[in-house]
Design a protein around this motif. Structure first.
Motif, short mmCIF file in Angstrom:
data_model
loop_
_atom_site.label_atom_id
_atom_site.label_comp_id
_atom_site.label_asym_id
_atom_site.label_seq_id
_atom_site.Cartn_x
_atom_site.Cartn_y
_atom_site.Cartn_z
N SER A 131 0.96 -1.13 0.04
CA SER A 131 0.05 -0.30 0.03
C SER A 131 0.89 1.23 -0.09
O SER A 131 2.28 1.21 0.41
CB SER A 131 -0.99 0.16 1.23
OG SER A 131 0.02 0.14 2.48
N GLN A 132 0.33 2.28 -0.68
CA GLN A 132 1.08 3.56 -0.42
C GLN A 132 1.54 4.00 0.97
O GLN A 132 2.72 4.60 1.09
CB GLN A 132 0.46 4.66 -1.07
CG GLN A 132 0.86 6.00 -1.40
CD GLN A 132 0.23 6.95 -2.24
OE1 GLN A 132 -0.49 6.45 -3.25
NE2 GLN A 132 0.32 8.16 -2.02
N ARG A 133 0.72 3.86 1.77
CA ARG A 133 0.97 4.19 3.07
C ARG A 133 2.17 3.36 3.79
O ARG A 133 2.84 4.05 4.29
CB ARG A 133 -0.44 4.02 4.10
CG ARG A 133 -0.18 4.59 5.55
CD ARG A 133 -1.46 4.38 6.46
NE ARG A 133 -1.25 4.85 7.71
CZ ARG A 133 -0.83 4.13 8.70
NH1 ARG A 133 -0.21 2.73 8.18
NH2 ARG A 133 -0.59 4.36 10.03
N MET A 134 1.94 2.31 3.68
CA MET A 134 3.04 1.31 4.37
C MET A 134 4.30 1.44 3.43
O MET A 134 5.37 1.54 4.17
CB MET A 134 2.52 -0.16 3.91
CG MET A 134 3.36 -1.08 4.71
SD MET A 134 3.80 -0.63 6.55
CE MET A 134 2.31 -1.12 7.21
N LEU A 135 4.27 1.84 2.28
CA LEU A 135 5.48 1.93 1.44
C LEU A 135 6.29 3.14 2.17
O LEU A 135 7.41 3.35 2.45
CB LEU A 135 5.46 1.87 0.05
CG LEU A 135 6.63 2.19 -0.66
CD1 LEU A 135 7.58 1.46 -0.30
CD2 LEU A 135 6.31 2.34 -2.07
N SER A 136 5.33 4.45 2.15
CA SER A 136 5.76 5.49 2.65
C SER A 136 6.41 5.47 3.78
O SER A 136 7.42 5.99 4.10
CB SER A 136 4.58 6.73 2.60
OG SER A 136 5.25 7.95 2.84
N LEU A 137 5.87 4.81 4.93
CA LEU A 137 6.20 4.68 6.23
C LEU A 137 7.58 3.94 6.22
O LEU A 137 8.51 4.28 6.98
CB LEU A 137 5.38 3.97 7.20
CG LEU A 137 3.91 4.70 7.46
CD1 LEU A 137 2.98 3.64 8.28
CD2 LEU A 137 4.37 5.96 8.54
N THR A 138 7.78 2.76 5.52
CA THR A 138 8.93 2.01 5.34
C THR A 138 10.22 2.36 4.90
O THR A 138 11.17 2.53 5.38
CB THR A 138 8.59 0.64 4.43
OG1 THR A 138 7.38 -0.13 4.91
CG2 THR A 138 9.82 -0.06 4.42
N LEU A 139 9.70 3.56 3.70
CA LEU A 139 10.76 4.12 3.35
C LEU A 139 11.36 5.18 4.06
O LEU A 139 12.61 5.61 4.29
CB LEU A 139 10.59 5.06 1.70
CG LEU A 139 10.22 3.91 0.58
CD1 LEU A 139 9.56 4.54 -0.36
CD2 LEU A 139 11.48 3.47 0.24
N LYS A 140 10.71 6.05 4.90
CA LYS A 140 10.98 7.03 5.87
C LYS A 140 12.02 6.40 6.86
O LYS A 140 12.76 7.19 7.13
CB LYS A 140 9.67 7.76 6.15
CG LYS A 140 9.00 8.60 5.45
CD LYS A 140 7.79 9.47 6.14
CE LYS A 140 7.22 10.22 5.05
NZ LYS A 140 5.95 10.90 5.73
N GLU A 141 11.54 5.18 7.31
CA GLU A 141 12.07 4.70 8.42
C GLU A 141 13.43 4.09 7.94
O GLU A 141 14.61 4.19 8.59
CB GLU A 141 11.53 3.37 9.25
CG GLU A 141 10.20 3.93 10.00
CD GLU A 141 10.63 4.61 11.24
OE1 GLU A 141 11.72 4.38 11.75
OE2 GLU A 141 9.91 5.55 11.52
#
Length: 131
Positions: A60-70
């Motif tokens: 999902s866009q949200r999970m990818l965004s969170l993962t990339l930020k971390e």
């Protein structure tokens, strides 16, 4: 760091392994499923755009965004923003991320190589436990 052993068991308490808490912090980030898959994708294909990663991983866009930020916060991934219309954002591995490439890719290959064995073990377990 030494991991003490008592009667065949690892003693991972603060006294015997003062760094274990820190190790756990790092492994909780780099060991989660999406982080591993992002690292494998960037290791395999080099620089990728956000939507390429999203499409390749089925995330999902949200999970990818969170993962990339971390991953960026941990210094494993570079984020490069291009102020174009529409905006373009690319990701690639940092030198630290590249150093993590070999163990993560090895983990991925191990998983692929053992899928059928794991499926069989799960089926036997489920059958024996009535699931």
């Amino acid at each position: 760091m030494t991991l003490g052993h008592t009667k065949g068991t690892n003693m991972l308490d603060a006294e015997r392994c003062p760094d274990c808490k820190r190790i756990n912090e790092v492994l909780s980030r780099v060991g989660d499923r999406w982080s591993v898959l992002v690292i494998i994708s960037l290791a395999e294909y080099g620089t990728l755009r956000f939507n390429e990663l999203k499409r390749n991983l089925g995330i999902s866009q949200r999970m990818l965004s969170l993962t990339l930020k971390e991953l960026e916060r941990d210094g494993l991934v570079n984020r490069r923003y291009h102020p174009t219309i529409p905006p373009k954002v690319e990701y690639n591995l940092t030198p630290l991320g590249e150093s993590f490439r070999e163990p993560v890719v090895a983990l991925g290959h191990w998983a692929l190589g053992n899928l059928s064995t794991i499926d069989t073990a799960r089926a036997h377990y489920d059958e024996a436990s009535g699931n």
